[in-house]
Scaffold this motif. Sequence first.
Motif, PDB file in Angstrom:
ATOM      1  N   VAL A  58       0.850  -1.185   0.000  1.00  0.00           N
ATOM      2  CA  VAL A  58       0.000   0.000   0.000  1.00  0.00           C
ATOM      3  C   VAL A  58       0.894   1.245   0.000  1.00  0.00           C
ATOM      4  O   VAL A  58       1.753   1.411   0.867  1.00  0.00           O
ATOM      5  CB  VAL A  58      -0.941   0.017   1.228  1.00  0.00           C
ATOM      6  N   VAL A  60       0.917   5.712  -0.991  1.00  0.00           N
ATOM      7  CA  VAL A  60       0.137   6.921  -1.224  1.00  0.00           C
ATOM      8  C   VAL A  60       0.905   7.803  -2.195  1.00  0.00           C
ATOM      9  O   VAL A  60       2.131   7.844  -2.173  1.00  0.00           O
ATOM     10  CB  VAL A  60      -0.168   7.700   0.081  1.00  0.00           C
ATOM     11  N   PRO A  75       2.904   5.124   3.340  1.00  0.00           N
ATOM     12  CA  PRO A  75       2.169   5.985   4.264  1.00  0.00           C
ATOM     13  C   PRO A  75       3.082   6.312   5.448  1.00  0.00           C
ATOM     14  O   PRO A  75       3.751   5.421   5.992  1.00  0.00           O
ATOM     15  CB  PRO A  75       0.968   5.142   4.687  1.00  0.00           C
ATOM     16  N   THR A  97      -4.603   5.859   4.454  1.00  0.00           N
ATOM     17  CA  THR A  97      -4.994   4.764   3.572  1.00  0.00           C
ATOM     18  C   THR A  97      -6.365   4.169   3.868  1.00  0.00           C
ATOM     19  O   THR A  97      -6.902   3.460   3.027  1.00  0.00           O
ATOM     20  CB  THR A  97      -3.971   3.609   3.639  1.00  0.00           C
ATOM     21  N   ILE A 146      -4.459   6.586  -2.899  1.00  0.00           N
ATOM     22  CA  ILE A 146      -3.943   5.286  -2.478  1.00  0.00           C
ATOM     23  C   ILE A 146      -3.653   4.427  -3.705  1.00  0.00           C
ATOM     24  O   ILE A 146      -4.453   4.382  -4.640  1.00  0.00           O
ATOM     25  CB  ILE A 146      -4.954   4.571  -1.564  1.00  0.00           C
TER      26      ILE A 146
END
Length: 181
Positions: A58, A60, A75, A97, A146
């Motif tokens: 994940v 950003v 993040p 997120t 995201i």
Amino acid sequence: MDKFTENTIESKTIYDGKVVHLKVDDVTLPNGKTAKREIINHPGAVAVIAITEENKIVFVEQYRKPLEKSLIELPAGKLEKGEKPELTGIRELEEETGYTTNNLSLVTSFYTSPGFADELMYIYITDEIKKIENPPAGDEDEFVEILELSLDEAKKYVEEERIHDAKTNYAILYLHALGRF
């Protein structure tokens, strides 16, 4: 005493802001001469390597004004006064997120720019994330998108310099070294 110690003669605050404190110190060098040191004090920061059930990382994407461009990053965010790094990591993961976790493991910590700043960055990892139904609002002046990328996709973004910051590059190198993807 460290043979390279520089003793502070005088310290002058130049700026005391929301994120950084800038000061100029006059110091005595190990050879007895004097010099000036421009120093940024920073409360520290935390980044999280968050891995989905699909083995995606994940990220950003956000605009970085000092660079005048957007970057894709982990993040991350600054430590609040008295806050434990693990709590900062969870808070930033949730705000940026919409994911949360109950299981963070410390990967490492490092100084981001020790030539002029004392910022200590902590990096945590988790592969136990879940979406929050009503995530907390992020900072009002922060706009992020995201992205969930495979390790190979992230490496390609490094080559293209879309991922171009130290903490995120470190995370990708770490995951590559683990060989788990």
